[in-house]
Write a protein that holds these residues in place. Structure first.
Motif, mmCIF file in Angstrom:
data_model
loop_
_atom_site.group_PDB
_atom_site.id
_atom_site.type_symbol
_atom_site.label_atom_id
_atom_site.label_comp_id
_atom_site.label_asym_id
_atom_site.label_seq_id
_atom_site.Cartn_x
_atom_site.Cartn_y
_atom_site.Cartn_z
ATOM 1 N N GLY A 123 46.703 29.674 29.041
ATOM 2 C CA GLY A 123 45.505 29.713 30.130
ATOM 3 C C GLY A 123 45.554 31.036 30.968
ATOM 4 N N GLY A 124 45.062 30.725 32.241
ATOM 5 C CA GLY A 124 44.961 31.717 33.096
ATOM 6 C C GLY A 124 43.618 32.608 33.308
ATOM 7 N N PHE A 125 42.679 32.337 31.943
ATOM 8 C CA PHE A 125 41.259 32.803 32.122
ATOM 9 C C PHE A 125 40.442 32.021 32.494
ATOM 10 N N SER A 126 39.331 32.615 33.058
ATOM 11 C CA SER A 126 38.268 31.952 33.605
ATOM 12 C C SER A 126 36.996 32.731 33.500
ATOM 13 N N GLY A 127 35.886 31.937 32.816
ATOM 14 C CA GLY A 127 34.631 32.586 32.714
ATOM 15 C C GLY A 127 33.539 32.326 33.739
ATOM 16 N N TRP A 128 32.790 33.401 33.999
ATOM 17 C CA TRP A 128 31.666 33.495 34.992
ATOM 18 C C TRP A 128 30.233 34.002 34.799
ATOM 19 N N THR A 129 29.420 33.382 34.800
ATOM 20 C CA THR A 129 27.918 33.958 34.985
ATOM 21 C C THR A 129 27.607 34.309 36.387
ATOM 22 N N ILE A 130 26.975 35.398 36.449
ATOM 23 C CA ILE A 130 26.363 36.055 37.520
ATOM 24 C C ILE A 130 24.855 36.029 37.528
ATOM 25 N N HIS A 131 24.604 35.375 38.663
ATOM 26 C CA HIS A 131 23.078 35.215 39.121
ATOM 27 C C HIS A 131 22.528 35.786 40.238
ATOM 28 N N THR A 132 21.186 36.129 40.257
ATOM 29 C CA THR A 132 20.546 36.449 41.540
ATOM 30 C C THR A 132 19.282 35.627 41.502
ATOM 31 N N SER A 133 18.486 35.871 42.441
ATOM 32 C CA SER A 133 17.287 34.989 42.500
ATOM 33 C C SER A 133 16.521 35.239 41.156
ATOM 34 N N GLN A 134 16.604 35.951 40.407
ATOM 35 C CA GLN A 134 15.718 36.136 39.115
ATOM 36 C C GLN A 134 16.394 35.680 37.971
ATOM 37 N N GLY A 135 17.533 35.030 38.134
ATOM 38 C CA GLY A 135 18.189 34.405 37.163
ATOM 39 C C GLY A 135 19.598 35.049 36.835
ATOM 40 N N MET A 136 20.313 34.670 35.469
ATOM 41 C CA MET A 136 21.243 35.231 35.170
ATOM 42 C C MET A 136 21.247 36.757 34.862
ATOM 43 N N VAL A 137 22.067 37.592 35.433
ATOM 44 C CA VAL A 137 21.923 38.772 35.311
ATOM 45 C C VAL A 137 23.261 39.451 34.601
ATOM 46 N N GLY A 138 24.249 38.758 34.543
ATOM 47 C CA GLY A 138 25.635 39.228 33.941
ATOM 48 C C GLY A 138 26.586 38.090 33.702
ATOM 49 N N PHE A 139 27.838 38.433 33.501
ATOM 50 C CA PHE A 139 28.896 37.767 33.282
ATOM 51 C C PHE A 139 30.227 38.183 33.517
ATOM 52 N N ALA A 140 31.252 37.555 33.795
ATOM 53 C CA ALA A 140 32.680 38.135 34.098
ATOM 54 C C ALA A 140 33.640 37.372 33.331
ATOM 55 N N VAL A 141 34.830 37.862 33.122
ATOM 56 C CA VAL A 141 35.938 37.204 32.796
ATOM 57 C C VAL A 141 37.084 37.761 33.630
ATOM 58 N N LEU A 142 37.788 36.444 34.194
ATOM 59 C CA LEU A 142 38.861 36.830 35.346
ATOM 60 C C LEU A 142 40.060 36.259 34.763
ATOM 61 N N LYS A 143 41.386 36.760 35.135
ATOM 62 C CA LYS A 143 42.618 36.186 34.603
ATOM 63 C C LYS A 143 43.505 36.161 35.919
ATOM 64 N N VAL A 144 44.341 35.005 36.154
ATOM 65 C CA VAL A 144 45.419 35.141 37.119
ATOM 66 C C VAL A 144 46.730 34.783 36.297
ATOM 67 N N THR A 145 47.608 35.588 36.484
ATOM 68 C CA THR A 145 49.159 35.409 35.775
ATOM 69 C C THR A 145 50.032 35.337 36.823
ATOM 70 N N GLN A 146 50.951 34.390 36.548
ATOM 71 C CA GLN A 146 52.093 34.301 37.445
ATOM 72 C C GLN A 146 53.157 34.975 36.882
ATOM 73 N N HIS A 147 53.705 36.065 37.626
ATOM 74 C CA HIS A 147 54.855 36.969 37.502
ATOM 75 C C HIS A 147 55.850 36.691 38.411
ATOM 76 N N GLY A 148 56.728 35.843 38.152
ATOM 77 C CA GLY A 148 57.714 35.479 38.972
ATOM 78 C C GLY A 148 57.160 34.575 40.097
ATOM 79 N N ARG A 149 57.381 35.079 41.279
ATOM 80 C CA ARG A 149 56.572 34.485 42.490
ATOM 81 C C ARG A 149 55.319 35.559 42.934
ATOM 82 N N ILE A 150 55.094 36.291 42.028
ATOM 83 C CA ILE A 150 53.681 36.927 42.478
ATOM 84 C C ILE A 150 52.410 36.388 41.418
ATOM 85 N N ARG A 151 51.362 36.486 41.933
ATOM 86 C CA ARG A 151 50.348 36.223 41.080
ATOM 87 C C ARG A 151 49.365 37.473 41.113
ATOM 88 N N LEU A 152 49.266 37.891 39.850
ATOM 89 C CA LEU A 152 48.525 39.048 39.231
ATOM 90 C C LEU A 152 47.013 38.688 39.006
#
Length: 239
Positions: A123-152
């Motif tokens: 887990g940790g990955f999330s997908g996103w589509t990026i939209h403007t008033s003209q419609g979908m213009v892009g996409f992104a993939v994010l990830k958050v990893t638990q490293h001890g007590r820190i979230r990267l």
């Protein structure tokens, strides 16, 4: 490595130990302009949660992060884009990528590759589509990893079918806000395109560099274009 040479006519290496860096030229690799890695601190007091470090070291790092946050202050970015969660990506992503012309050499990415990471067992990955008033213009993939007590946090990939600076700035700002909502303490990103590079700087990221070597024995790749790597192109997405 020799087996890899037999399966692909071009190869690349990002970073590597000193021993590997010394070996690459003998194997036909050429040194290329360094890969720029961007970082932004989101929670300057996160080092105080680290275990196994002395109090002096914790506070020393915290003061450094507070100074980084202060220097990275930027004017508010108008929110001209909208992020929408994507549990899976569709072929619309492939169309956006084909229609783009960022003038960089990149590795191929399509919706199947992106979905592969979204199905990562830990887990940790999330997908996103990026939209403007003209419609979908892009996409992104994010990830958050638990490293001890820190979230990267990581912006694993970000791609827009536009070179309009305001759209890129707004997209990066929206991704930062999303990572804050996911309780990330800091965020890193590779600058895949010049537009993303400029947007990261505008949003207060600091930068460092890694060596890049490319083996292109038959000179199949353009010689006059820069290379644009994302975290999908190495182990940066996972580790």
């Amino acid at each position: 490595m020799l087996q890899a040479f037999a399966t692909s006519k071009t190869q690349y290496a990002i970073g590597g130990a000193a021993q590997a860096q010394a070996l690459f030229p003998r194997l036909g690799f050429e040194q290329k302009p360094k890969l720029t890695i961007f970082r932004k601190v989101l929670a300057p007091f996160h080092r105080l949660r680290v275990t196994g470090q002395g109090l002096f070291r914790k506070w020393g790092g915290t003061v450094k992060d507070m100074a980084s946050v202060w220097r990275a202050r930027t004017p508010p970015v108008p929110q001209t884009v909208e992020l929408r969660p994507a549990t899976t990506f569709t072929e619309d992503i492939d169309c956006l990528f084909r229609l783009s012309s960022p003038r960089v050499v990149t590795c191929r990415r399509d919706h199947l590759l992106l979905n592969y990471f979204l199905r990562y067992p830990l887990g940790g990955f999330s997908g996103w589509t990026i939209h403007t008033s003209q419609g979908m213009v892009g996409f992104a993939v994010l990830k958050v990893t638990q490293h001890g007590r820190i979230r990267l946090g990581k912006i694993v990939d970000c791609w827009l079918h536009t070179e309009e600076p305001s759209s890129w700035r707004a997209a990066v700002a929206a991704l930062i806000d999303r990572l804050r909502a996911l309780s990330a303490d800091d965020v890193t990103c590779y600058a895949t395109t010049p537009s993303l590079h400029a947007a990261l700087l505008w949003n207060g990221f600091t930068k460092s560099e890694k060596n890049v070597c490319v083996r292109d024995k038959d000179q199949l790749l353009p010689r006059d274009l820069p290379f644009g790597f994302s975290m999908l192109d190495g182990d940066g997405a996972i580790f």
